[in-house]
Design an enzyme around this catalytic site. Structure first.
Site, PDB file in Angstrom:
ATOM      1  N   GLU A   1       0.778  -1.232   0.000  1.00  0.00           N
ATOM      2  CA  GLU A   1       0.000   0.000   0.000  1.00  0.00           C
ATOM      3  C   GLU A   1       0.808   1.279   0.000  1.00  0.00           C
ATOM      4  O   GLU A   1       0.338   2.315  -0.474  1.00  0.00           O
ATOM      5  CB  GLU A   1      -0.925  -0.003   1.236  1.00  0.00           C
ATOM      6  CG  GLU A   1      -2.028  -1.037   1.193  1.00  0.00           C
ATOM      7  CD  GLU A   1      -3.010  -0.788   0.060  1.00  0.00           C
ATOM      8  OE1 GLU A   1      -3.533   0.345  -0.043  1.00  0.00           O
ATOM      9  OE2 GLU A   1      -3.222  -1.711  -0.748  1.00  0.00           O
TER      10      GLU A   1
ATOM     11  N   SER B   1     -42.941 -38.323  37.799  1.00  0.00           N
ATOM     12  CA  SER B   1     -42.390 -38.791  39.071  1.00  0.00           C
ATOM     13  C   SER B   1     -41.116 -38.085  39.499  1.00  0.00           C
ATOM     14  O   SER B   1     -40.634 -38.319  40.617  1.00  0.00           O
ATOM     15  CB  SER B   1     -42.130 -40.300  38.992  1.00  0.00           C
ATOM     16  OG  SER B   1     -43.352 -40.998  38.818  1.00  0.00           O
TER      17      SER B   1
END
Length: 776
Positions: A91, A466
């Protein structure tokens, strides 16, 4: 004149571009004097970027991101030099020498525009940073001037290293990825510190157009050429050696995102986390604030839980039979090429043993079917579909798309051996809680989150069957009963004073066993025994104990309370069972340890909430009774586990709900199985049949990794006395069923067992352990 212009056109254009650059410099100088209206540089470090929220498990491994822009902020010290070099090469190779504007780059860009050539952009790294932070992306002369001015101001205030770090955390790198930290995880599945030279060059190379020309997964050849160009520049700039360049150039590009094809983990858990964060902190902080959320989840245990539940539901669903072939999608009937059409589900699929994938049936024979899966040729032998009780020809026809499990896979020959699967319709949930802390270690809210986001572990209100009985038995122990108290298991009816209706409780198989000790009534899950106990202590006491155990769901003082007639969440029941494992102390289940903000400030911290709800002596006796349920009763499937295990099964009317909640010294785990729309799971699909196998599968893996070294020790206030298990009397040599039983002081038996007592017990001399009628 024309000839002169034609001959010197190139030189004139270059000279003109140089003059333009000089003029730009003059303009910038003027702007420096007259700066009104331009953005001012103060503190870049105070500019808060959009940062994703990351959720971590209990080992600080990231398991989920919530984000609009996926960004991981990285420090300069964590950014490898090879990446900084790659960025400079790609860049702005004058970055470390210019004062904000790369004159060569600007000259090159202007000359390229004038000559109609693509010689690259002219913005320096600092200019790109200024543009990204303060300006709009479109190109105008005024915007370019502002960009240059801002770049100069940034350079005056910050070091090159600071500018590079700001830039690398800001840049867009494809998809929803921002910053190099997130890019390293997305493209390579590793932290930024570990990337190679080739990977650094790829990140640097795609910056100009990561979603277009250099899109890594859509245009790999363009991305490869760009990466290699960056590598070449790095070599020419003496950043890497020739050997490093040649080696890096040969590295393959990633073929898909690092997490593509990976099984998602803990979707229900992370969705509950997201809802909590959104409600407490709002959307903006959740999706943009960079929160770090440290949860209680254990990734390994979560995987075991998901596997156990999914396999359990698949096995249960197969018992219900093969669903009609007419529901299968057929390629030929939809005018698609049976031998060539790629199924969408194959994208990113992992073709390996154990995976369940869609396949296309090519041919069906008597002994085998040929199947195509993601470029592999598979064979389904008739034995692989035996569970359907149908010949292969009645299951498929050519072109059908069905689910198959990969049994074996040969990558060389690209051959598979398969077995037949189908997507289960039955649902389920599993929740595992650490006994000491209350931390949720595993949570599965259903078979598949993408199919249904409803969390059955925390949201579903279901009858408990149960599994509610231990709460009633606890109340009994604190109201005059003992483990040896005899209760009559015989028909009785009762006019419920709350409803005014005649109620006649029934055992699961409609049978009666006569006099039973309280222990045996619980181990065998006898409904009549529980109803008689609740009648004796009153339903109001039963409701009060339910509340003591932390049940917040609506409970009514009816006799049916003892049989689990009221709807409760799995989370509530698991929390309640921690009371037995913790000898009277209930822990509240929680899922977030702490939250830190973007600046690493601790903004929330959670810890154990423990409350003593019953006496430890009572809790130990119930714990001991529930271990008996596993050793001798309905919880027998967990008997083989190498640890002291207590637990209770649960089944509701018409087999609509199946439960198992169990505990070891360190962990309490609850499992629920059923349909979202209440309907029968099938005949005899009890808690023992449908839910307990899931518990056992999970606990086998847990105990293999984390062996239990502790055991449940009776407190000093508990007497351990030898009795006859069936009569509840003190043991004599003539007794057949010796048991070392636990008692509260003053509740222990005083009489010795004898033949007269034996005669009162139904089938005392015929009954053997493991052969008794059980309800769940």
């Amino acid at each position: 004149m024309k000839t002169f212009l034609k001959k010197h056109r190139r030189k004139l254009l270059v000279a003109l571009s140089l003059m333009l650059v000089v003029l730009l410099g003059i303009v910038i100088g003027l702007v420096l004097v007259y700066q009104k209206g331009f953005p001012q540089i103060r503190n870049l470090e105070d500019i808060k970027p959009v940062v994703m929220t990351t959720v971590y498990d209990d080992q600080n491994v990231a398991i989920k991101d919530f984000a609009i822009e996926k960004r991981i902020i990285v420090r300069s010290a964590d950014i490898p030099a090879r990446l900084k070099q790659a960025i400079v090469a790609a860049e702005d190779n004058q970055f470390y020498s210019h004062w904000g504007i790369n004159i060569r780059g600007a000259f090159r860009a202007v000359s390229g525009v004038l000559l109609g050539k693509k010689w690259g952009g002219g913005s320096s790294i600092t200019q790109q940073l200024a543009r990204g932070l303060f300006l709009t992306p479109e190109f105008t002369v005024s915007r370019k001037l502002q960009e240059m001015l801002l770049a100069i101001q940034i350079e005056k205030k910050y070091t090159k290293d600071q500018i590079m770090t700001f830039y690398l955390n800001k840049i867009f790198l494809g998809g929803s990825i921002y910053g190099v930290g997130a890019a390293a995880r997305y493209y390579f599945g590793k932290p930024i510190q570990q990337i190679s030279v080739a990977e650094a060059a790829l990140i640097a190379g795609i910056i100009p157009n990561p979603n277009g020309l250099y899109a890594v997964f859509k245009r790999p050849e363009s991305a490869r050429r760009r990466r290699n160009y960056v590598l070449l520049k790095m070599m020419l700039l003496k950043m890497i050696s020739v050997a490093e360049y040649q080696a890096a150039e040969k590295e393959p590009l990633p073929g898909r995102p690092a997490d593509a094809g990976a099984d998602t983990l803990a979707d229900y858990f992370t969705e509950d986390t997201r809802k909590y964060l959104e409600a407490k902190y709002g959307d903006n902080l959740l999706y943009k604030g960079g929160l770090k959320v440290y949860t209680t989840l254990n990734g390994e245990m979560q995987k075991w839980a998901e596997d156990a539940l999914r396999e359990g539901l698949r096995a249960l669903d197969k018992r219900r039979g093969w669903r009609s072939r007419e529901k299968l999608f057929n390629l030929a009937e939809n005018k698609l090429d049976v031998r060539a059409y790629p199924l969408p589900s194959w994208e990113n699929a992992r073709v390996e043993p154990g995976q369940i994938l869609e396949g296309v049936v090519l041919e069906v024979g008597k002994s085998a079917a040929e199947v195509r899966i993601a470029g592999y040729a598979g064979v389904l032998p008739a034995a692989g579909a035996k569970w359907t009780n149908r010949p292969l020809a009645r299951l498929f026809k050519a072109g059908d798309v069905a689910l198959f499990r990969i049994v074996t896979a040969d990558a060389r020959s690209r051959r598979l051996e398969l077995s037949l699967e189908q997507e289960p319709q039955v649902e389920g949930a599993l929740l595992a809680v650490d006994n000491r802390s209350g931390e949720i270690k595993a949570m599965v809210g259903g078979y598949e989150f993408q199919k249904s986001k409803f969390n059955r572990a925390t949201q579903a209100l279901r009858q408990t069957g149960s599994t509610f009985k231990p709460i009633i038995y606890t109340a009994a122990l604190e109201n005059g009963f003992s483990a040896a108290t005899i209760i009559q298991d015989e028909p009785f009816s009762y006019v419920d004073e709350w409803t005014g209706e005649l109620w006649e409780p029934q055992n699961h198989k409609g049978d009666f066993l006569g006099p039973l000790t309280l222990r045996r009534g619980l181990e065998l899950s006898r409904n009549v025994v529980t109803a008689r106990i609740l009648q004796a202590i009153t339903p109001e006491v039963g409701v009060r104990y339910g509340k003591k155990f932390g049940i917040t769901s609506d409970l009514k003082p009816y006799l049916s309370l003892g049989l689990g007639a009221f709807e409760v969440t799995l989370k509530e029941m698991v929390e309640a069972f921690t009371v037995f494992a913790n000898l009277g102390t209930r822990v509240s289940a929680y899922f977030i340890r702490g939250i830190r903000d973007l600046d690493n400030n601790l903004i929330e911290e959670n810890g154990p909430e423990r409350r003593q709800v019953i006496e430890k002596e009572t809790a130990f006796i119930m714990n001991y009774l529930l271990q008996g349920v596993v050793r001798s009763g309905t919880g027998w499937r967990a008997r083989s586990l190498p640890a002291p295990i207590g637990g209770k099964t649960g089944t509701t009317n018409d087999y609509t709900d199946a439960w198992f909640i169990g505990f070891s010294p360190t962990l309490t785990v609850g499992v629920w199985v059923g349909f979202d729309q209440k309907k029968s799971l099938g005949e005899e699909m009890t808690g023992s049949e449908a839910a307990a196998p899931v518990f056992v599968s999970f606990m086998e893996k847990y105990l293999a990794k984390y062996p239990e070294t502790g055991k449940f020790t009776p407190p000093s206030g508990v007497y351990m006395i030898d009795i006859d298990k069936y009569t509840g009397k003190l043991l004599t040599p003539d007794c057949l069923y010796a048991l070392h039983e636990a008692f509260l002081p003053g509740t222990e038996p005083l009489e010795f067992c004898n033949e007269e007592e034996h005669a009162k017990i139904t089938n005392y001399y015929k009954t053997e352990e493991g052969e008794e009628s059980t309800d769940d």
